[in-house]
Design a protein around this motif. Structure first.
Motif, PDB file in Angstrom:
ATOM      1  N   SER A  52       0.806  -1.220   0.000  1.00 24.34           N
ATOM      2  CA  SER A  52       0.000   0.000   0.000  1.00 24.34           C
ATOM      3  C   SER A  52       0.843   1.277   0.000  1.00 24.34           C
ATOM      4  N   ARG A  53       2.141   1.137  -0.207  1.00 21.20           N
ATOM      5  CA  ARG A  53       2.989   2.322  -0.162  1.00 21.20           C
ATOM      6  C   ARG A  53       2.612   3.334  -1.236  1.00 21.20           C
ATOM      7  N   ARG A  54       2.239   2.850  -2.395  1.00 25.48           N
ATOM      8  CA  ARG A  54       1.802   3.761  -3.466  1.00 25.48           C
ATOM      9  C   ARG A  54       0.495   4.467  -3.073  1.00 25.48           C
ATOM     10  N   TRP A  55      -0.377   3.706  -2.411  1.00 27.03           N
ATOM     11  CA  TRP A  55      -1.646   4.266  -1.932  1.00 27.03           C
ATOM     12  C   TRP A  55      -1.374   5.392  -0.934  1.00 27.03           C
ATOM     13  N   SER A  67       1.403  11.376   7.528  1.00 28.22           N
ATOM     14  CA  SER A  67       0.850  10.856   8.797  1.00 28.22           C
ATOM     15  C   SER A  67      -0.668  10.731   8.723  1.00 28.22           C
ATOM     16  N   LEU A  68      -1.318  11.746   8.154  1.00 26.54           N
ATOM     17  CA  LEU A  68      -2.767  11.689   8.035  1.00 26.54           C
ATOM     18  C   LEU A  68      -3.193  10.585   7.069  1.00 26.54           C
ATOM     19  N   ALA A  69      -2.437  10.412   5.994  1.00 24.68           N
ATOM     20  CA  ALA A  69      -2.740   9.347   5.042  1.00 24.68           C
ATOM     21  C   ALA A  69      -2.652   7.980   5.716  1.00 24.68           C
ATOM     22  N   VAL A  70      -1.599   7.760   6.506  1.00 24.89           N
ATOM     23  CA  VAL A  70      -1.443   6.487   7.229  1.00 24.89           C
ATOM     24  C   VAL A  70      -2.568   6.319   8.248  1.00 24.89           C
ATOM     25  N   PHE A  71      -2.944   7.411   8.923  1.00 29.82           N
ATOM     26  CA  PHE A  71      -4.021   7.365   9.911  1.00 29.82           C
ATOM     27  C   PHE A  71      -5.326   6.912   9.264  1.00 29.82           C
ATOM     28  N   ILE A  72      -5.623   7.443   8.076  1.00 23.91           N
ATOM     29  CA  ILE A  72      -6.851   7.082   7.360  1.00 23.91           C
ATOM     30  C   ILE A  72      -6.811   5.624   6.925  1.00 23.91           C
ATOM     31  N   ILE A  73      -5.707   5.229   6.308  1.00 23.59           N
ATOM     32  CA  ILE A  73      -5.597   3.866   5.768  1.00 23.59           C
ATOM     33  C   ILE A  73      -5.577   2.829   6.885  1.00 23.59           C
ATOM     34  N   ALA A  74      -4.946   3.157   8.001  1.00 24.38           N
ATOM     35  CA  ALA A  74      -4.903   2.218   9.131  1.00 24.38           C
ATOM     36  C   ALA A  74      -6.308   1.929   9.648  1.00 24.38           C
ATOM     37  N   GLY A  75      -7.151   2.974   9.699  1.00 27.77           N
ATOM     38  CA  GLY A  75      -8.491   2.803  10.233  1.00 27.77           C
ATOM     39  C   GLY A  75      -9.420   2.011   9.343  1.00 27.77           C
ATOM     40  N   ILE A  76      -9.202   2.075   8.022  1.00 31.01           N
ATOM     41  CA  ILE A  76     -10.113   1.380   7.113  1.00 31.01           C
ATOM     42  C   ILE A  76      -9.507   0.132   6.486  1.00 31.01           C
ATOM     43  N   PHE A 370     -14.124   8.685   6.672  1.00 35.66           N
ATOM     44  CA  PHE A 370     -13.161   8.475   5.580  1.00 35.66           C
ATOM     45  C   PHE A 370     -13.684   7.480   4.541  1.00 35.66           C
ATOM     46  N   TRP A 371     -14.143   6.317   5.003  1.00 37.45           N
ATOM     47  CA  TRP A 371     -14.523   5.273   4.061  1.00 37.45           C
ATOM     48  C   TRP A 371     -15.803   5.617   3.303  1.00 37.45           C
ATOM     49  N   ILE A 372     -16.827   6.090   4.023  1.00 39.25           N
ATOM     50  CA  ILE A 372     -18.086   6.433   3.345  1.00 39.25           C
ATOM     51  C   ILE A 372     -17.887   7.572   2.339  1.00 39.25           C
TER      52      ILE A 372
END
Length: 459
Positions: A52-55, A67-76, A370-372
């Motif tokens: 998911s590094r490209r994501w 950091s915010l990108a990782v925070f979002i991806i970690a949660g979903i 984030f996901w919705i």
């Protein structure tokens, strides 16, 4: 610390003794099952992060923050992926111990707290009367300020079916008050709590007590298996049928494997009367069953799950009622975390299982905010910053876990009980694709209610 270590050793010794009593071609102690599942789920997260590094890079260009990108991806993705991998691994390793006692004769008391239950309580009592159980069953109904014909229906059951029913009255509102009042009249080793709108399979009591009598002495409660009775009423009920049949049952089986079922639900569970009395009964909480279970775990007891002890309940058929119920469940989880912190639990398994609940509000927050929105961006604007091909990594694990449980439920549990799975294809696909869209915002609403101290409502 020393007491915690002693309790953990005692739990492990009981586990190994319990598992050695079952015949299996490949014996894997619970501590190794736990370690295997933990390693597999950790490797899954490492793999997910690598691919998911490209994501992360693409999303950080939009959020202007890695950091915010990782925070979002970690949660979903990362945390749900970890939990799904742990669940799948555990289900594959799970093997229910065989009963040592198959036809117990212990006397048992069933507590039924009732508030305006005239529509269904007679039927509930009828199913108690029809139990195929050798021991004596005492039934106590606690009327909790009903203003309908609940009491008349209880009296009718006593007269027409000749049942051993003690009708009590508790004027102080609250299910916990009703149950604690009834507990004062329990004289048997075991007590079962049963919701007034819930019907139990004719062998359910026998299965609960057989499981308890076959378990080590420190097993103080056995949770029954809840299924949906009214799934034909409308689409919402059809969707919830799969939630109970797959999600809730699979989580309870996983928790039961590690002998720390987190909720011996008040709707249908067995408890050792002395243990409930020693921990002070049911607490003043909207999730009184969650708090009770966690208090028992904290004392070093274990809680099992018996999938064959089946009960059928009516689920909400209106979205407003569904939201109220699930927000209550979310509040109950927060109450449990407040009452007993995960790090206060004596066993590493209980620390882990209750610790997972610390992350659930974060996941619900991530799904809601984030996901919705990510789904809306992907479907209507073809913007795949949040929801895109990488999200598909979580989906197969979910389907695998559901397939494992579906196979077990149909070929083991339902076959033994002479039950059949209803055809509900539409409900299944909507459950898979859309259920979380509703569940996460509703759960957030429940967390918010608890944080601001909103008024508690039983129904």
């Amino acid at each position: 610390m020393e007491n915690d270590i002693k309790l953990s050793k005692r739990v492990i010794e009981h586990e190994e003794k319990d598992e050695n009593s079952t015949k299996s071609r490949l014996y894997i102690p619970i501590k190794y099952k736990f370690s295997i599942s933990l390693v597999i789920s950790t490797l899954w997260v490492i793999f997910s992060y690598y691919v998911s590094r490209r994501w992360i890079s693409d999303l950080s260009e939009v959020t202007y923050s890695v950091s915010l990108a990782v925070f979002i991806i970690a949660g979903i993705a990362y945390i749900p992926g970890f939990m799904n991998a742990f669940l799948v691994s555990s289900l594959l390793l799970d093997k229910q111990p065989k009963f040592k006692v198959t036809h117990p004769e212990d006397e048992v008391t069933i507590l039924v707290a009732a508030y305006n239950e005239e529509a269904g309580i007679f039927n509930t009592l009828k199913y108690i009367k029809e139990q195929e159980y050798k021991g004596k069953i005492h039934t106590i109904v606690i009327n909790n300020n009903s203003n309908d014909n609940t009491c008349a229906e209880v009296e009718r059951a006593k007269k027409e079916m000749g049942m051993d029913i003690l009708l009590l009255h508790e004027n102080t509102p609250g299910k916990f008050n009703a149950l604690n009042h009834g507990l004062n009249y329990v004289k048997t080793k075991y007590v079962i709590t049963l919701d007034a709108d819930t019907l139990i399979h004719n062998k359910a009591v026998n299965y609960l007590i057989s499981r308890s009598n076959s378990a080590p002495d420190d097993v103080c409660a056995v949770a029954g298996s809840m299924l949906v009775r009214n799934s034909r009423e409308n689409l919402l009920a059809k969707i919830q049928e799969w939630d109970y049949f797959l999600s809730i049952a699979s989580i309870k089986r996983m928790q039961g494997l590690y002998q720390g079922t987190l909720v011996a639900q008040g709707a249908f569970s067995l408890y050792k009367t002395s243990v409930v009395q020693n921990v002070g009964g049911w607490s003043d909480a909207i999730g009184e069953d969650i708090v009770l279970t966690w208090k028992m775990l904290k004392q070093g007891y274990r809680v099992y799950f018996e999938p064959h002890a089946v009960a059928f309940t009516d689920v909400p058929t209106k979205l407003s009622h569904f939201a109220k119920q699930r927000s209550r469940w979310a509040r109950g989880m927060i109450e449990g975390l407040r009452e007993v912190k995960p790090w206060q639990q004596p066993s590493i398994y209980y620390k882990f299982l209750t610790g997972i609940d610390l992350f659930i509000p974060y996941m619900d927050l991530s799904y809601t905010f984030f996901w919705i929105p990510g789904v809306i961006l992907a479907v209507f604007f073809q913007k795949y910053y949040i929801v895109g091909p990488m999200m598909l990594l979580v989906f197969p694990l979910t389907l695998i876990s559901f397939y494992i449980l579906y196979y077990y439920q149909t070929h083991v549990v339902f076959k033994n009980l002479n039950l059949k799975v209803r055809k509900n294809t539409i409900g299944f696909f909507i459950f898979i694709l859309c259920y979380q869209i509703v569940m996460s915002p509703v759960s957030l609403y429940g967390y918010a209610q608890e944080l601001i101290g909103a008024k508690r409502v039983w129904k």
